[in-house]
Design an enzyme around this catalytic site. Structure first.
Site, short mmCIF file in Angstrom:
data_model
loop_
_atom_site.label_atom_id
_atom_site.label_comp_id
_atom_site.label_asym_id
_atom_site.label_seq_id
_atom_site.Cartn_x
_atom_site.Cartn_y
_atom_site.Cartn_z
CE LYS A 1 88.48 -5.70 -19.15
NZ LYS A 1 88.32 -6.17 -17.76
CE LYS B 1 87.70 -3.73 -10.97
NZ LYS B 1 87.10 -4.77 -11.85
CG ASP C 1 91.36 -0.40 -15.48
OD1 ASP C 1 91.14 0.34 -16.45
OD2 ASP C 1 90.86 -1.55 -15.37
#
Length: 330
Positions: A151, A247, A297
């Protein structure tokens, strides 16, 4: 036979704070949905995301608005037209999947043609946003995993990435600015990312500005995250993207996620499976996409102090499936 619906908010404290360019999380705030029918219970979970104008409270209101339809027995094909894509629909859709599989005596592996038992999946392990020195320390603890996700923001991404790669020279690397970069960073950092062996750059630009990626030939594969929610979004996706991050909280459930995965592959795009910071009840349904993804992920539950009993576990960068019967039928 009549069904009974419950929808409630739950909070799972994190073991350590999770920092990205948009802020810091100290808990996973979720909505848990259960649908019971004839003594059989199906469960689903969602993570309402403020980035999309969602909250635990607003998601529960959305779900309660269709209580009568849900308790009268609607199926997933009807649900998809009753709620918009997003967190609320995800929790309900996954609860319906779980209920349907249990009532039929089947399981998700059989329904999806997955390996039985489900096999471990290499998942990205996240290095949260911090000072370069702190990120290097965090990366050192992940030096032996197969894939890390870093990140970053605009403060000094070059120093952040160098510190991580110096501490973890072996893993494949995903870089995720969470919409915080401009095209200047995307272009200027290309050489550094090549040198640091970055495999994927995830959603560098704000979604409303990613038209700048049209015609851009990146040396680093770029994934769309906030810019892609459902299959219909593919028609307007800039051609600079080569991967879509699926997602379930964005697609509004596994049903729509499967449609997006199929449509993306038909266009020659790679598929990544992601999640929010969540419990294992969010990750278990995503396995059906992750099992055939180019990047995975799904380390969200690994950030929790205490997960749901019987959930997924992580071992050296690999995600081990939940216990049989946790979600997805028998």
């Amino acid at each position: 036979m009549a069904r009974t619906l419950t929808a409630l908010g739950e909070s799972f404290p994190l073991a350590t704070p999770f920092r990205i360019s948009r802020g810091v999380k100290t808990a996973a705030d979720v909505v848990t949905v259960t649908l019971s029918e004839g003594g059989v219970i199906g469960r689903g979970e969602c993570v309402p995301y403020p980035r999309y104008g969602e909250s635990v409270e607003s998601s529960i209101i959305e779900i309660e608005a269709i209580r009568e339809a849900l308790e009268s027995g609607i199926d997933r094909s009807v649900l998809i037209d009753m709620l918009p894509a997003g967190a609320a629909r995800n929790a309900v859709d996954c609860a319906l999947w779980d209920l349907e599989l249990r009532l039929s005596g089947s399981d998700i592996a059989t329904a999806m043609g997955l390996a039985r038992p489900l096999t471990p999946i290499a998942t990205a392990m996240t290095v949260g946003l911090d000072t370069p020195d702190a990120m290097g320390l965090a990366a050192a603890a992940l030096a032996d995993v197969p894939l890390i996700k870093v990140k970053v923001d605009r403060t000094d991404p070059a120093a952040q990435l160098r510190a991580v790669r110096a501490a973890a020279p072996s893993p494949r690397m995903i870089v995720d600015p969470n919409e915080s970069w401009t095209m200047a960073e995307v272009s200027d950092l290309q050489a550094l990312m090549i040198d640091l062996r970055v495999d994927l750059l995830e959603q560098p630009l704000p979604a409303h500005e990613d038209g700048d990626l049209n015609g851009f030939s990146s040396a680093i594969l770029i994934a769309a995250d906030e810019s892609i929610h459902v299959a219909a979004d593919l028609d307007s996706l800039p051609d600079g993207y080569g991967v879509v991050n699926i997602k379930l909280d964005k697609t509004g459930g596994l049903t729509a996620a499967l449609d997006l995965a199929q449509a993306a592959r038909a266009r020659g795009l790679g598929v990544m499976t992601g999640c929010m910071i969540c419990s294992s009840l969010s990750v278990a349904p995503a396995w059906a996409i992750a099992a055939d993804s180019d990047f995975v992920d799904l380390d969200g539950p690994l950030w929790l102090s205490v997960d749901r009993e019987g959930g997924v576990t992580g071992v050296r960068g690999h995600l081990l499936p939940a216990q049989p019967g946790f979600w997805g039928g028998l």
